[in-house]
Design a protein around this motif. Structure first.
Motif, mmCIF file in Angstrom:
data_model
loop_
_atom_site.group_PDB
_atom_site.id
_atom_site.type_symbol
_atom_site.label_atom_id
_atom_site.label_comp_id
_atom_site.label_asym_id
_atom_site.label_seq_id
_atom_site.Cartn_x
_atom_site.Cartn_y
_atom_site.Cartn_z
ATOM 1 N N ALA A 121 3.844 0.185 -10.807
ATOM 2 C CA ALA A 121 5.249 -0.185 -10.675
ATOM 3 C C ALA A 121 5.648 -0.475 -9.235
ATOM 4 O O ALA A 121 6.812 -0.804 -8.974
ATOM 5 C CB ALA A 121 6.127 0.933 -11.236
ATOM 6 N N GLY A 122 4.723 -0.348 -8.299
ATOM 7 C CA GLY A 122 5.030 -0.621 -6.903
ATOM 8 C C GLY A 122 5.839 0.469 -6.226
ATOM 9 O O GLY A 122 6.527 0.216 -5.236
ATOM 10 N N VAL A 123 5.763 1.704 -6.759
ATOM 11 C CA VAL A 123 6.477 2.841 -6.174
ATOM 12 C C VAL A 123 5.577 3.489 -5.123
ATOM 13 O O VAL A 123 4.425 3.835 -5.407
ATOM 14 C CB VAL A 123 6.840 3.874 -7.256
ATOM 15 C CG1 VAL A 123 7.519 5.097 -6.628
ATOM 16 C CG2 VAL A 123 7.743 3.249 -8.318
ATOM 17 N N ASP A 124 6.087 3.651 -3.905
ATOM 18 C CA ASP A 124 5.293 4.248 -2.838
ATOM 19 C C ASP A 124 4.826 5.644 -3.232
ATOM 20 O O ASP A 124 5.637 6.534 -3.531
ATOM 21 C CB ASP A 124 6.112 4.336 -1.540
ATOM 22 C CG ASP A 124 6.307 2.983 -0.878
ATOM 23 O OD1 ASP A 124 5.393 2.139 -0.992
ATOM 24 O OD2 ASP A 124 7.359 2.763 -0.259
ATOM 25 N N SER A 125 3.512 5.837 -3.228
ATOM 26 C CA SER A 125 2.894 7.114 -3.578
ATOM 27 C C SER A 125 1.554 7.186 -2.855
ATOM 28 O O SER A 125 0.880 6.152 -2.684
ATOM 29 C CB SER A 125 2.691 7.205 -5.098
ATOM 30 O OG SER A 125 2.128 8.441 -5.466
ATOM 31 N N GLY A 271 10.651 5.125 3.632
ATOM 32 C CA GLY A 271 10.700 6.337 4.440
ATOM 33 C C GLY A 271 10.231 7.569 3.715
ATOM 34 O O GLY A 271 10.355 8.692 4.229
ATOM 35 N N ALA A 272 9.673 7.404 2.505
ATOM 36 C CA ALA A 272 9.195 8.538 1.717
ATOM 37 C C ALA A 272 8.185 8.047 0.695
ATOM 38 O O ALA A 272 8.137 6.855 0.359
ATOM 39 C CB ALA A 272 10.356 9.244 1.019
ATOM 40 N N GLN A 273 7.388 8.985 0.202
ATOM 41 C CA GLN A 273 6.443 8.693 -0.872
ATOM 42 C C GLN A 273 6.623 9.714 -1.993
ATOM 43 O O GLN A 273 6.908 10.891 -1.747
ATOM 44 C CB GLN A 273 5.005 8.746 -0.361
ATOM 45 C CG GLN A 273 4.681 7.715 0.706
ATOM 46 C CD GLN A 273 3.196 7.387 0.742
ATOM 47 O OE1 GLN A 273 2.641 6.913 -0.246
ATOM 48 N NE2 GLN A 273 2.555 7.625 1.872
#
Length: 320
Positions: A121-125, A271-273
């Motif tokens: 989903a392209g979510v920063d992780s 700015g976050a994962q």
């Protein structure tokens, strides 16, 4: 003529232990005219040889609940867990709204699937690996350590920060991979995101019905910042970037509600994962720093969005 009270519609609260959370949910349901009955999925069974729907749920006779909320699923063998989740799948097939349903819980408890869906989903992780080949795992660890990085070894189905271990280059010391047998022969590794300051923090964001509704910072001297491991709960506002990231993470796993854990990382655009997405999230710590009744908000979301009931008056919804 009978003057007995009309029975209230019943909602199943699936849990392997009762306590603070279940009492809050029962109270919130009662405010809306429903009865919340706690049921252990281990005590439920399939019974297809009799007329009806083929399920036996203690406390409901031959009836089905009008809805179900999942508060806890006891550990057990693969066969036992499969059956317990099967009850939730069956309720969905019978048209009973389950909050969260079995598919969402399966995605969130399986850390490898969570990582996969977030990446898709392209979510920063943080980069993650899930594998059974010990030699390959050690090669990955060596490669990461040679770049000065450490990895977090996590139980695939763990929760509350239990059983976590940092391996690789940890504070200048090389820490090897332990015996994979301690995690059932399955190795799940997630790249550790360091913080510049001690004590550090992460965010817990509650997402409900597709919207981020509450947040807190969990502050600790230790790198494991779960409340169950002693982290302090600190109130904080819902920063737009953090709220959007949490909302997208819950949507990636198709969840009614989720407790999304994020770590600060200035190296990524938001700015976050996202490091965890919890499908059976506890909220006792978050409630301490949140002005509204979280249990009532969860119940209202279930009744209004999943059962199509009208909204409760704002002053009643926020009571308690």
């Amino acid at each position: 003529m009978s003057t007995g009270a009309v029975p209230r519609p019943r909602v199943a609260i699936f849990t392997d232990e009762t306590g603070w959370h279940t009492r809050r949910l029962q109270r919130a349901l009662a405010r809306r005219g429903f009865e919340g009955r706690c049921v252990d999925l281990a005590q439920c069974r399939f019974e297809t040889g009799v007329p009806g729907h083929g399920l036996v749920i203690p406390g409901f006779g031959r009836d089905l609940p009008v809805a179900a909320m999942v508060r806890g699923i006891a550990g057990g063998s693969l066969e036992q867990i499969t059956k317990r989740l099967g009850i939730l799948h069956a309720l969905r097939e019978l048209g009973v709204p389950v909050y969260n349903d079995a598919r969402a819980i399966e995605r969130s408890v399986d850390k490898s699937m969570t990582s996969f869906l977030l990446q898709k989903a392209g979510v920063d992780s943080p980069p993650a690996w899930a594998l059974e080949d010990e030699a390959q795992a050690r090669r990955i660890l060596m490669r990461e350590a040679s770049a000065g990085r450490s990895l977090v070894l996590k139980p695939m189905f763990g929760s509350q920060g239990k059983g976590l271990m940092r391996v690789g280059m940890v504070d200048g010391v090389s820490v090897p991979l332990p015996d994979p047998g301690r995690h059932g022969g399955l190795i799940y590794l997630q790249r550790f995101v360091p913080q510049a300051r001690v004590p550090g923090f992460d965010w817990r964001v509650l997402v409900m019905g597709g919207q981020a509704v509450a947040a807190m910072r969990r502050v600790s001297e230790h790198w494991v910042r779960n409340v169950a491991q002693g982290a302090r709960c600190v109130p904080c506002g819902l920063e737009p970037g953090i709220a959007d990231l949490a909302r997208r993470a819950a949507r990636a796993l198709d969840m009614d509600y989720a407790g999304v854990d994020l770590v600060p990382d200035p190296a990524v655009p938001a700015g976050a994962q996202v490091i965890e997405v919890n499908g059976v999230a506890a909220w006792r710590g978050l409630q301490k720093v949140t002005p509204f009744d979280i249990a009532q908000a969860l119940v209202d979301d279930l009744l209004e969005r999943r059962l199509g009931m009208g909204k409760l008056r704002a002053e009643s919804s926020q009571a308690g």
